[in-house]
Design a protein around this motif. Structure first.
Motif, mmCIF file in Angstrom:
data_model
loop_
_atom_site.group_PDB
_atom_site.id
_atom_site.type_symbol
_atom_site.label_atom_id
_atom_site.label_comp_id
_atom_site.label_asym_id
_atom_site.label_seq_id
_atom_site.Cartn_x
_atom_site.Cartn_y
_atom_site.Cartn_z
ATOM 1 N N ALA A 261 14.912 -7.066 -17.195
ATOM 2 C CA ALA A 261 14.475 -6.742 -18.556
ATOM 3 C C ALA A 261 14.344 -7.997 -19.404
ATOM 4 N N ALA A 262 15.212 -8.981 -19.173
ATOM 5 C CA ALA A 262 15.168 -10.222 -19.957
ATOM 6 C C ALA A 262 14.028 -11.130 -19.543
ATOM 7 N N LEU A 263 13.444 -10.924 -18.359
ATOM 8 C CA LEU A 263 12.360 -11.787 -17.885
ATOM 9 C C LEU A 263 11.101 -11.657 -18.745
ATOM 10 N N ARG A 264 10.801 -10.432 -19.122
ATOM 11 C CA ARG A 264 9.588 -10.146 -19.903
ATOM 12 C C ARG A 264 8.356 -10.703 -19.186
ATOM 13 N N ARG A 265 8.225 -10.300 -17.930
ATOM 14 C CA ARG A 265 7.095 -10.731 -17.110
ATOM 15 C C ARG A 265 6.257 -9.518 -16.735
ATOM 16 N N PRO A 266 5.158 -9.273 -17.413
ATOM 17 C CA PRO A 266 4.329 -8.108 -17.080
ATOM 18 C C PRO A 266 3.681 -8.194 -15.703
ATOM 19 N N ASP A 267 3.643 -9.410 -15.117
ATOM 20 C CA ASP A 267 3.019 -9.558 -13.800
ATOM 21 C C ASP A 267 3.973 -9.274 -12.659
ATOM 22 N N ALA A 268 5.253 -9.023 -12.955
ATOM 23 C CA ALA A 268 6.266 -8.833 -11.916
ATOM 24 C C ALA A 268 6.831 -7.422 -11.971
ATOM 25 N N VAL A 269 7.062 -6.834 -10.802
ATOM 26 C CA VAL A 269 7.678 -5.526 -10.691
ATOM 27 C C VAL A 269 9.000 -5.678 -9.938
ATOM 28 N N LEU A 270 10.000 -4.932 -10.367
ATOM 29 C CA LEU A 270 11.281 -4.925 -9.674
ATOM 30 C C LEU A 270 11.318 -3.751 -8.707
ATOM 31 N N VAL A 271 11.539 -4.037 -7.435
ATOM 32 C CA VAL A 271 11.659 -2.996 -6.407
ATOM 33 C C VAL A 271 13.124 -2.919 -5.987
ATOM 34 N N ILE A 272 13.682 -1.722 -6.107
ATOM 35 C CA ILE A 272 15.059 -1.476 -5.684
ATOM 36 C C ILE A 272 14.998 -0.584 -4.451
ATOM 37 N N GLN B 28 0.822 -1.206 0.000
ATOM 38 C CA GLN B 28 0.000 0.000 0.000
ATOM 39 C C GLN B 28 0.857 1.258 0.000
ATOM 40 N N ALA B 29 1.938 1.240 0.749
ATOM 41 C CA ALA B 29 2.797 2.423 0.843
ATOM 42 C C ALA B 29 3.419 2.788 -0.491
ATOM 43 N N HIS B 30 3.617 1.791 -1.366
ATOM 44 C CA HIS B 30 4.304 2.040 -2.637
ATOM 45 C C HIS B 30 3.425 1.760 -3.853
ATOM 46 N N GLY B 31 2.115 1.612 -3.634
ATOM 47 C CA GLY B 31 1.188 1.444 -4.739
ATOM 48 C C GLY B 31 1.466 0.233 -5.605
ATOM 49 N N LEU B 32 1.778 -0.886 -4.994
ATOM 50 C CA LEU B 32 2.186 -2.070 -5.744
ATOM 51 C C LEU B 32 1.048 -3.043 -6.006
ATOM 52 N N GLY B 33 -0.114 -2.836 -5.412
ATOM 53 C CA GLY B 33 -1.258 -3.699 -5.672
ATOM 54 C C GLY B 33 -0.941 -5.158 -5.455
ATOM 55 N N SER B 34 -1.294 -5.975 -6.447
ATOM 56 C CA SER B 34 -1.072 -7.424 -6.343
ATOM 57 C C SER B 34 0.103 -7.902 -7.185
ATOM 58 N N ALA B 35 0.959 -6.986 -7.615
ATOM 59 C CA ALA B 35 2.097 -7.365 -8.460
ATOM 60 C C ALA B 35 3.019 -8.338 -7.739
ATOM 61 N N ARG B 36 3.642 -9.211 -8.493
ATOM 62 C CA ARG B 36 4.660 -10.113 -7.941
ATOM 63 C C ARG B 36 5.960 -9.321 -7.834
ATOM 64 N N ILE B 37 6.531 -9.309 -6.645
ATOM 65 C CA ILE B 37 7.652 -8.405 -6.371
ATOM 66 C C ILE B 37 8.979 -9.158 -6.408
ATOM 67 N N VAL B 38 9.880 -8.661 -7.251
ATOM 68 C CA VAL B 38 11.287 -9.063 -7.248
ATOM 69 C C VAL B 38 12.028 -7.940 -6.531
ATOM 70 N N LEU B 39 12.701 -8.258 -5.416
ATOM 71 C CA LEU B 39 13.236 -7.217 -4.537
ATOM 72 C C LEU B 39 14.753 -7.255 -4.444
ATOM 73 N N PHE B 40 15.353 -6.058 -4.571
ATOM 74 C CA PHE B 40 16.734 -5.838 -4.141
ATOM 75 C C PHE B 40 16.692 -4.926 -2.932
ATOM 76 N N LEU B 41 17.392 -5.286 -1.857
ATOM 77 C CA LEU B 41 17.449 -4.484 -0.638
ATOM 78 C C LEU B 41 18.905 -4.348 -0.226
ATOM 79 N N GLY B 42 19.405 -3.118 -0.210
ATOM 80 C CA GLY B 42 20.792 -2.913 0.185
ATOM 81 C C GLY B 42 21.316 -1.577 -0.304
ATOM 82 N N LYS B 43 22.560 -1.266 0.051
ATOM 83 C CA LYS B 43 23.196 -0.041 -0.424
ATOM 84 C C LYS B 43 23.401 -0.120 -1.931
ATOM 85 N N LEU B 44 23.276 1.016 -2.609
ATOM 86 C CA LEU B 44 23.530 1.058 -4.034
ATOM 87 C C LEU B 44 24.978 1.473 -4.269
#
Length: 402
Positions: free
Chosen positions: A238-249, A208-224
């Motif tokens: 980008a190579a996954l081509r999965r419209p149902d998944a969102v990448l969260v950095i 809810q805090a990030h407006g992600l709805g029901s998307a499948r989340i691929v997460l990176f957590l850490g210092k950049l």
């Protein structure tokens, strides 16, 4: 056999709420609080470094049974951007108080607080142990400066330590290659704090805090930073081509943020990738709980707390198998290992987990139980306690009665 109460000094450049600085402040905090719970008198000397824009409160305070002294850095900007920690008053404090401790535990190499503490301990005859936590070998950024520091101000850190604590076999090998005698190296893994049951992770709160709805989340957590492999992850996504998944950095920029943003724009992924910035405390756990897979493609990662925290949240992980992080995940399970710098292999591993998510979540939950049993704070602090007692031995009694 119970160990007699010791007076222990921990010296670390950053502590407790300094989430922007990664794992070392959290490790030092867990050590200090865990040892205090075991009946020891623990004092922490640190700086007021918190993040790019804020400092920690400076007055001496007692938290969780630990006396914490946070000394003001000359420049918060230098501390954050160049690891230039210059704490005012720390040298004076150490000169006046180092002799009152039975043992000191110094964290990280290539920093002034550790070198000040080593000098004070050697002068007072107080033994100290050193936890490099992957910082002994100069890598990634400012390599020449780190080598110069190690050869000058920091020359007594490794040589003067009674024990150098490696967190994995990989780090033990690195230390031996640098000339540390095997008998002076002990393996003590990083402590894994249990989840706070009073403030449990809430996946829906993060969505809810990030407006992600029901998307499948691929997460990176850490210092950049360049070493963390965020660019490899973006290319893999980008190579996954999965419209149902969102990448969260999720993480603060420490040198790789601009390159990551440029890559996202070049690939046209602005609407499929969410950047949250730095997450602290329970926000981090919420993010882990919301993820379907946590990807940590860091090179030369000597341990890796984030993947283990993901397992505690029942979330499978993908990590690089080149160093200690791969060693840890290989031992507990719950994830896949890939070569560093290989986006196609990374994409294949992510897809494998997304394709069979329920099975991987069950495997991750089982791995989390194994991780808690091996790396729980009380387990790790028990190991530290025994090493301290072995080093101090009869000298503690002699010093206290002198």
């Amino acid at each position: 056999m119970p160990v007699a109460s010791l007076r222990i000094l921990h010296v670390v450049p950053y502590y407790d709420e300094a989430w922007a600085y990664g794992g070392i402040p959290r490790v030092a905090t867990a050590h200090a609080r865990g040892l205090a719970r075991r009946g020891h008198r623990v004092t922490v000397c640190t700086t007021d470094a918190r993040d790019a824009d804020a400092r920690l409160p400076r007055p001496a305070v007692s938290r969780h049974g630990v006396d914490v002294h946070a000394f003001r850095n000359v420049s918060n900007w230098m501390a954050y951007h160049f690891q230039g920690f210059a704490p005012l008053g720390l040298r004076r404090y150490l000169r006046g108080h180092a002799g009152s401790f039975d043992i000191a535990h110094l964290h990280a190499c290539h920093n002034l607080p550790a070198t000040m503490a080593a000098a004070a301990c050697l002068h007072e005859g107080v033994p100290f142990v050193l936890s490099p936590n992957g910082t002994a070998r100069p890598i990634e950024r400012r390599v020449a400066a780190k080598r110069f520091f190690a050869a000058t101000l920091g020359r007594r850190l490794l040589s003067g330590a009674h024990r150098v604590l490696a967190v994995t076999e990989i780090e033990r090998g690195d230390l031996m290659a640098m000339g540390v005698a095997p008998a002076r190296i002990a393996i003590v893994p990083n402590p894994l704090e249990d989840l706070d049951r009073t403030n449990a992770p809430d996946a829906e709160r993060f969505r809810q805090a990030h407006g992600l709805g029901s998307a499948r989340i691929v997460l990176f957590l850490g210092k950049l930073t360049p070493r963390k492999g965020v660019g490899d992850l973006i290319n893999a996504y980008a190579a996954l081509r999965r419209p149902d998944a969102v990448l969260v950095i999720a993480g603060n920029d420490m040198g790789a943020g601009a390159a990551a943003s440029a890559l996202v724009t070049r690939l046209g992924l602005e609407r499929q990738i969410v950047r949250t910035g730095l997450l602290e405390g329970v926000q981090r756990l919420d993010a882990l709980a919301a993820a379907e897979v946590v990807v940590y493609p860091s090179r030369d990662e000597i341990f890796g707390l984030v993947p283990l925290e993901a397992l505690l949240c029942g979330r499978p992980v993908v990590v690089c198998g080149d160093s200690g992080c791969g060693e840890v995940i290989r031992s507990v399970g719950g994830g896949l290992l890939v070569p560093p710098g290989d986006p196609p292999a990374l994409a294949q591993a992510i897809e494998a987990i997304l394709h069979d998510a329920p099975r991987w979540q069950a495997l991750a939950a089982a791995a989390g139980l194994r991780a808690r049993a091996r790396f729980g704070t009380d387990v790790v602090c028990g190991q530290l306690e025994r090493i301290y007692a072995e080093i101090c031995g009869a000298s503690v009694v002699a010093r206290r009665t002198a």
